[in-house]
Design an enzyme around this catalytic site. Structure first.
Site, PDB file in Angstrom:
ATOM      1  N   LYS A 162       9.288  17.744  -8.387  1.00 48.72           N
ATOM      2  CA  LYS A 162       7.852  17.883  -8.536  1.00 48.72           C
ATOM      3  C   LYS A 162       7.518  19.357  -8.739  1.00 48.72           C
ATOM      4  CE  LYS A 162       3.613  16.057  -6.491  1.00 48.72           C
ATOM      5  NZ  LYS A 162       3.047  15.207  -5.411  1.00 48.72           N
ATOM      6  N   GLU A 180      -0.448   0.606   3.328  1.00 51.41           N
ATOM      7  CA  GLU A 180      -1.699   0.453   4.062  1.00 51.41           C
ATOM      8  C   GLU A 180      -1.727  -0.815   4.908  1.00 51.41           C
ATOM      9  OE1 GLU A 180      -2.494   2.855   0.329  1.00 51.41           O
ATOM     10  OE2 GLU A 180      -1.455   0.973   0.788  1.00 51.41           O
ATOM     11  N   ARG A 238      -6.896  -2.084   0.613  1.00 45.12           N
ATOM     12  CA  ARG A 238      -5.576  -2.703   0.461  1.00 45.12           C
ATOM     13  C   ARG A 238      -5.088  -3.346   1.754  1.00 45.12           C
ATOM     14  NH1 ARG A 238      -1.724   1.099  -3.086  1.00 45.12           N
ATOM     15  NH2 ARG A 238      -1.150  -0.922  -3.929  1.00 45.12           N
TER      16      ARG A 238
END
Length: 635
Positions: free
Chosen positions: A286, A372, A400
């Site tokens: 990243k 979640e 969610r």
């Protein structure tokens, strides 16, 4: 327009069809220019940064080899798609990203045919790509389908639901899943899967055996090569605790260096010709190509404008604390006062304000990764045993875990507090991140206490209220700063269901839920109206509403939530049940998904700024038109 002298290749690429006109030997140069353009653009306007830098080579390779948009590329965790947008017709408008009427920060189907599936929440790509592959297969359409998943998205349960389905189907779906393994979400990835992938990608012995074997055995169709391939999984088993993807029915390839463009293109060429479900595991970094972003991947996940030669420079924080900071400080203070407190987040440590808590109370801090549903039921389990869990979660992400909220927490009346960040309009991140519906979907659930603070100190006190309440409770608050109300040091709760009358006026009462109270107070002064800070959406202050209905000819409800089913609807339902026929005007978010813009622009667009709310009231009750003297006095 892009500078053709600085970007001689990229300036000639308006669409992937142009990219495919270049010889393969030019791809590294194109990737370098794409990376440079991304750095320059995000430095100028801000936006998601590190994730896009990590997929430059992959983006170039996919659009070079696949006939997009006829072939479908489904991106997961949409903040990695800026390079994709640059190559697919938005090169000269990418500088408008996240701005009103500009390029969306995530893939958006109505923005471009190359954005094959809208993304905001993670972990949806494999399910969507499988649906596309199955539809194409059944309809006799010849096209390739690729799902690109990474940035922690592999931890969510629906990923494995999709893998399980795809790997067991007959006939087998033709699709490729690219696992972009960069060990990061917004923070570092956590959990057992991360450890497993790390052991796999870090196994030099396995990779040496595989690559050396290919050279030694030669023809991949020959007998020795076929024999060795049958034993490859046994080799993997020596270094990996589970050959997860192969066992689920996917042919696994990798791991390979996702920044080695020639190797990546060669591998994708091979996989493109294979039938059945394939999974390519690539290792990326990243922030690749910008040293500061590689060195601080959390800081450079998303940035404001900055000087690329210097990097992001820390600026003085706002004079007023953000609501997120108020929550984070409250959490630490309450943890010091009550050892039963447990803090839970689904991979949003920084965004939800849990950094300090994670450092001061590591044994009571639980980052469950992007999961979640698990976060909510984990909290339920803790509550069963006498702990006091606090789930810190964005409004849009709580959606969610809605089934778990109802079935596992509320139905059992368990003692869980939900600290709901990013409620209401969030601005530049757009519709996928707007917390427009939490009041509507929370207040219909039995046993819930639902609170909407109007300022920072009230947020702190209502968090204490919810924590001390025995049962499920939720406090919702917006992104950013509040009006600057001083914070009290203590942990004093407020009486549940008790509103606060801010001023007494004539004719109408404005019932304000949450942080639009300053708008209500300004209009209340201008039109001499009663203004009430309701604080509680559930339960409502029934006694006060009955009293106000006897002395006012109408009510205005004001909320930063969808009008349908929201706080205003709760008041209307209460009046209907009581037989109170007083006129009502319900103001809130419209029945529409709102595109990205600043919060201020969206409030104006929705008529929830001072001018918009006052105009709506005067349209309904024109007799309240203020005199010139009143207007001067209110100003």
């Amino acid at each position: 327009m892009i500078d053709s002298t600085r970007y001689p290749h990229l300036s000639r690429i308006a669409t992937p069809a142009d990219l495919r006109q270049f010889p393969e030997t030019d791809l590294p140069a194109i990737a370098a220019e794409l990376r440079g353009h991304l750095i320059d653009t995000v430095a100028q306007v801000g936006g998601h940064f590190g994730a896009g830098l990590g997929v430059i080579e992959l983006t170039v390779a996919l659009h070079y080899l696949y006939d997009t948009p006829e072939d479908r590329i489904v991106w997961d965790v949409g903040h990695q798609t800026y390079p994709h947008k640059i190559l697919t017709g938005r090169r000269d408008s990418i500088h408008t990203v996240k701005q009103k009427d500009g390029v969306a920060p995530f893939p958006k189907r109505d923005e471009s045919p190359f954005d094959t599936f809208g993304v905001g929440h993670s972990s949806t790509s494999i399910s969507a790509a499988l649906g596309m592959a199955v539809a194409a297969q059944r309809l006799g359409q010849e096209r390739q389908v690729v799902a690109v998943i990474g940035d922690g998205a592999m931890t969510a349960g629906m990923v494995y639901e999709a893998l399980n389905h795809a790997g067991g189907m007959e006939p087998e779906p033709d699709m490729l899943v690219v696992l972009n393994d960069n060990r990061m979400s917004i923070s570092e990835n956590v959990g057992g899967l991360t450890k497993m992938l790390g052991r796999l990608s870090g196994s030099r012995t396995l990779n040496a055996l595989r690559e050396g074997g290919k050279k030694l055995l030669g023809d991949k169709h020959g007998g020795p090569a076929r024999f060795v391939r049958r034993w490859e999984e046994h080799w993997k088993g020596m270094f990996v605790p589970s050959t997860l993807f192969e066992q689920m029915g996917f042919h696994y390839t990798g791991p390979i260096d996702g920044h080695d463009l020639p190797a990546l293109v060669a591998t994708l060429k091979t996989l493109k010709g294979l039938k059945g479900p394939q999974l390519l595991h690539i290792i990326t970094t990243k922030g690749k190509g910008y040293e500061l972003a590689e060195g601080d991947q959390i800081q450079y996940h998303a940035v404001g404008p900055f000087d690329p030669s210097v990097g992001v420079v820390a600026k003085p924080g706002p004079a007023k604390p953000t609501y997120t900071q108020v929550f984070g400080d409250w959490l630490c203070d309450m943890a010091a006062a009550d050892t039963r407190l447990m803090g839970i987040t689904p991979a949003m440590r920084e965004g939800s304000g849990l950094v300090r808590f994670s450092q001061e109370y590591p044994e009571r801090y639980f980052d469950v990764a992007i999961a979640e549903q698990h976060a909510v039921t984990l909290a339920a389990g803790m509550a069963c045993e006498g702990a006091k869990p606090v789930v810190a979660i964005y409004s849009t992400f709580l959606q969610r875990g809605y089934d778990q909220l109802i079935h596992d927490v509320a139905l059992q009346d368990l003692d869980v507090l939900f600290a709901i960040d990013r409620a209401g309009l969030v601005g530049p991140d757009g519709a996928t991140h707007a917390g427009s519906f939490d009041l509507s979907f929370l207040r219909c659930i039995p046993n819930m206490v639902v609170m909407a603070p109007a300022d920072e100190n009230e947020c702190r006190r209502l968090l204490t209220t919810g924590f001390q309440h025995e049962g499920p409770a939720a406090v919702r608050y917006p992104r950013g700063t509040g009006p600057g109300v001083p914070l009290e040091a203590g942990l004093e709760p407020l009486p549940i269901g008790q509103a606060d009358v801010r001023r007494r006026g004539r004719s109408l009462a404005i019932l304000s839920f949450g942080t639009l109270l300053p708008v209500a107070e300004t209009i209340g002064r201008a039109l001499d109206l009663t203004v009430v800070n309701m604080r509680f959406v559930k339960p409502l202050d029934a006694e006060l509403l009955r009293e106000l209905s006897r002395h006012h000819e109408g009510f205005v409800t004001l909320e930063d939530n969808a009008v349908e089913g929201g706080a205003g609807s709760a008041v209307a339902e209460f009046f209907a049940a009581e037989g109170i026929t007083t006129a009502m005007l319900q103001l809130g978010l419209p029945d529409a998904f709102l595109d990205h813009a600043s919060r201020e622009q969206l409030l104006e667009q929705c008529g929830l700024d001072i001018d918009g709310v006052q105009a709506a009231i005067l349209k309904r009750w024109p007799q309240l038109q203020p005199t010139a003297t009143q207007q001067v006095a209110s100003a």
